[in-house]
Design a protein around this motif. Structure first.
Motif, PDB file in Angstrom:
ATOM      1  N   ALA A   1       2.950   3.943  -5.363  1.00 52.62           N
ATOM      2  CA  ALA A   1       4.222   3.329  -4.998  1.00 52.62           C
ATOM      3  C   ALA A   1       5.345   3.724  -5.940  1.00 52.62           C
TER       4      ALA A   1
ATOM      5  N   GLN B   1       8.621   5.070   1.026  1.00 50.40           N
ATOM      6  CA  GLN B   1       8.724   4.705  -0.384  1.00 50.40           C
ATOM      7  C   GLN B   1       7.392   4.941  -1.096  1.00 50.40           C
TER       8      GLN B   1
ATOM      9  N   ARG C   1      -1.633   5.445  -1.456  1.00 53.51           N
ATOM     10  CA  ARG C   1      -0.257   5.607  -1.934  1.00 53.51           C
ATOM     11  C   ARG C   1      -0.108   5.277  -3.406  1.00 53.51           C
TER      12      ARG C   1
ATOM     13  N   MET D   1       2.451   6.193   5.311  1.00 57.01           N
ATOM     14  CA  MET D   1       3.561   6.268   4.379  1.00 57.01           C
ATOM     15  C   MET D   1       4.894   6.050   5.090  1.00 57.01           C
TER      16      MET D   1
ATOM     17  N   GLU E   1      10.940  -5.437  -0.426  1.00 57.54           N
ATOM     18  CA  GLU E   1      10.184  -5.063   0.765  1.00 57.54           C
ATOM     19  C   GLU E   1      10.674  -3.699   1.233  1.00 57.54           C
ATOM     20  N   ASN E   2       9.753  -2.823   1.547  1.00 62.50           N
ATOM     21  CA  ASN E   2      10.122  -1.448   1.894  1.00 62.50           C
ATOM     22  C   ASN E   2      11.108  -1.374   3.051  1.00 62.50           C
TER      23      ASN E   2
ATOM     24  N   GLU F   1       2.438  -5.196   4.122  1.00 60.35           N
ATOM     25  CA  GLU F   1       2.033  -3.806   4.319  1.00 60.35           C
ATOM     26  C   GLU F   1       0.523  -3.665   4.478  1.00 60.35           C
TER      27      GLU F   1
ATOM     28  N   ALA G   1       2.742  -2.963  -6.355  1.00 60.07           N
ATOM     29  CA  ALA G   1       3.595  -3.179  -5.203  1.00 60.07           C
ATOM     30  C   ALA G   1       3.531  -4.631  -4.777  1.00 60.07           C
TER      31      ALA G   1
ATOM     32  N   TYR H   1       5.245   2.071   4.879  1.00 54.98           N
ATOM     33  CA  TYR H   1       5.956   2.006   3.602  1.00 54.98           C
ATOM     34  C   TYR H   1       7.363   2.579   3.662  1.00 54.98           C
ATOM     35  N   TYR H   2       7.820   2.993   4.834  1.00 56.61           N
ATOM     36  CA  TYR H   2       9.178   3.496   5.012  1.00 56.61           C
ATOM     37  C   TYR H   2       9.508   4.630   4.043  1.00 56.61           C
TER      38      TYR H   2
ATOM     39  N   GLU I   1      -2.620   2.057  -4.126  1.00 58.84           N
ATOM     40  CA  GLU I   1      -2.919   1.219  -2.967  1.00 58.84           C
ATOM     41  C   GLU I   1      -4.052   1.927  -2.240  1.00 58.84           C
TER      42      GLU I   1
END
Length: 559
Positions: free
Chosen positions: A526, A355, A524, A348, A293-294, A408, A10, A352-353, A318
């Motif tokens: 990704a 994603q 996460r 999340m 970018e998320n 992030e 990521a 990370y929106y 991550e």
């Protein structure tokens, strides 16, 4: 056994600037349809390549450039299985001996033949202390390589190692022309002022001993210089030029042993500013970007001129690591308390929106040994308070979390700072420049840290051994400084076990112990953050972060 084709990290970015006015050629595809071919493809990254040498730095931007230039004996196919490339057949003769048959129709970009000597020279160079490759550990299990004939090689390992085909698919296994390797060593020998030929050096290396160590130290400063300047390889693109800090340009290799690429050139361009890459894509100056970018994902996904690549998950993690050798974090109850305070779903969605997907343990769903029934620590502040009391920290304690400047990660650190106040932990956030950060956490200067780990070969050994085997403490990957005898024994057994089902059970056991011991909190897996313009056709984004440009074509747009 599960295997993987490509790998991603990521926050690495790639963009391709379009040159739609270039002359194109019409070629017929297998289905009889006509596809537009030719033209110049420009790929923009946030970071420059650190090396074009397979023995160079172990970073994704460099891997992505090298991936179009070099090939090894294996790749990883779309079914996550090892796929022979420069090998045509292989056999495990016994627990520690493997025999590989090689292609006899492959030439390096200078027209010389690929053969067993080139393979032997390339792998032996990776583990040569004179080269001091950061990737030497990839092939540390190899005891010897014997060239049986021009197109047959034998590998003998120090111990049974079931995942050898996976590891030969690593970017470090890219084959370099032996002529260039010889030239590179001779240059280093000459620069050191030694009266020695390269063949004499190879003899000395084979013998080992104190004289070899002294010689390796003497030439080490200059090894790799020639290969960086003129990489000679067998891939579908060949090197054209490099301007450090700006670009690497490669061109189609017309004599490639498979079908040649469709595009004429591919330029990997350095564009550090994220919004600039996105703007180029939106305005048609780029074909493709990798590393969105998320927070910008919805913006790109809603643009009818763009196609976003969703549902492609990186074989990487991550995670939040904890220094298990330091202060209160020596007590697993404190680590468990912190684990109970981390709300993965909230991270999340809020950071990370949406994603990617949350992880229970260290292994991704695609990896051998993944346990869908693994019971992770639930988000439970009350249980966290109980554990802090049991550990004797009812009145709280001070800790520091380190991170680099990935947005992030900074957000996660700040979120944890707020959450941990509820159980009496005063968490200081320290943000460092990337190089300084890696050095600090490799030296154990941290309490907690946030990092990602890519599984470069798609095997559970690579996903677990570097992070948790006690021999890998510090810069080797184990920055949690985790030392657990049972985990060590299981990881060692997993390397040697050839039965797939038994290996899977071994790695499931490791993940269960990791949840209990909590040296790290895996947040996460990704998604591959990719988008390209609609004029890009037949594009293969790959599953492991290295796009395959062999089949990509550019459809000319109306003026």
């Amino acid at each position: 056994m599960k295997y993987f084709k490509r790998l991603t990290i990521a926050a690495m970015a790639l963009g391709l600037a379009a040159c739609t006015s270039d002359a194109n050629v019409e070629v017929a595809g297998e289905d009889g349809e006509t596809n537009t071919s030719g033209g110049d493809f420009i790929a923009s990254y946030a970071s420059d390549t650190s090396s074009l040498d397979p023995a160079g730095q172990n970073d994704l931007p460099s891997d992505q450039r090298r991936d179009v230039l070099y090939e090894g004996l294996f790749d990883i196919d779309e079914n996550m299985e090892p796929e022979m490339t420069l090998a045509t057949d292989f056999e495990q003769v016994n627990d520690t001996t493997w025999e590989f048959s090689l292609r006899d129709d492959v030439k390096f970009h200078d027209g010389t033949d690929f053969n067993g000597e080139a393979f032997k020279a390339s792998i032996e160079r990776i583990v040569d202390p004179a080269v001091a490759s950061s990737r030497a550990n990839i092939f540390e299990m190899i005891a010897e390589i014997n060239v049986i004939d021009d197109y047959t090689v034998e590998i003998v390992t120090e111990y049974p190692f079931a995942a050898l085909p996976n590891y030969l698919a690593h970017d470090a296994g890219g084959i370099v022309s032996k002529a260039v390797i010889d030239e590179d060593y001779q240059n280093a020998i000459d620069q050191a002022g030694l009266d020695m030929t390269v063949d004499e050096y190879y003899e000395l290396r084979a013998a080992g001993g104190e004289e070899f160590e002294e010689t390796a130290n003497a030439i080490g400063a200059d090894t790799g210089a020639v290969i960086e300047q003129k990489p000679l390889e067998t891939g579908y693109m060949k090197f054209q030029s490099r301007t450090p800090g700006e670009s690497v340009v490669v061109e189609r290799y017309d004599d490639y042993w498979q079908e040649p690429a469709k595009i004429d050139t591919l330029t990997f361009k350095v564009v550090t500013e994220a919004t600039a890459r996105i703007a180029e894509l939106e305005t048609g100056q780029s074909h493709f970007i990798y590393g969105i970018e998320n927070s910008q994902w919805d913006r790109l996904a809603s643009n009818p001129e763009l196609i976003t690549e969703e549902g492609i998950y990186n074989i990487s993690n991550e995670y939040i690591g904890m220094n298990t050798e330091k202060g209160a974090l020596k007590d697993k109850r404190v680590r468990q308390a912190i684990g109970h305070m981390v709300d993965k779903e909230a991270i999340m969605e809020g950071v990370y929106y949406g994603q990617g997907r949350t992880m229970k343990g260290a292994l991704q769903e695609e990896v051998l040994g993944y346990n869908e029934d693994l019971e992770d620590l639930e988000h439970n502040p009350e249980r966290a308070k109980e554990l802090m009391k049991e550990a004797g920290y009812e009145d709280g304690l001070d800790l520091k979390i380190m991170t680099n400047d990935v947005p992030e990660r900074v957000d996660i650190a700040i979120l944890m700072q707020e959450e941990l106040k509820d159980i009496g932990i005063n968490l200081e956030v320290e943000q460092l420049e990337w190089g300084t950060y890696l050095e600090a956490i490799s030296n154990g200067e941290h309490d907690l840290f946030i990092l990602g780990w890519p599984n470069a070969v798609g095997d559970p050994d690579q996903g677990l051994w570097p992070l948790f085997h006690s021999s890998m403490k510090g810069s080797g990957g184990n920055r949690a400084f985790f030392d657990n005898e049972e985990v060590d024994k299981l990881l060692e057994a997993g390397r040697k076990e050839s039965d797939t089902e038994k290996r899977a059970e071994i790695y499931k056991q490791v993940d269960e112990i990791l949840v209990e011991e909590q040296p790290s909190i895996f947040i996460r897996q990704a998604q591959g953050p990719q988008a390209h313009r609609t004029e890009v056709k037949n594009f293969d984004p790959g599953a492991l972060g290295k796009p395959d440009f062999r089949t990509v074509t550019l459809e000319e747009q109306p003026e």
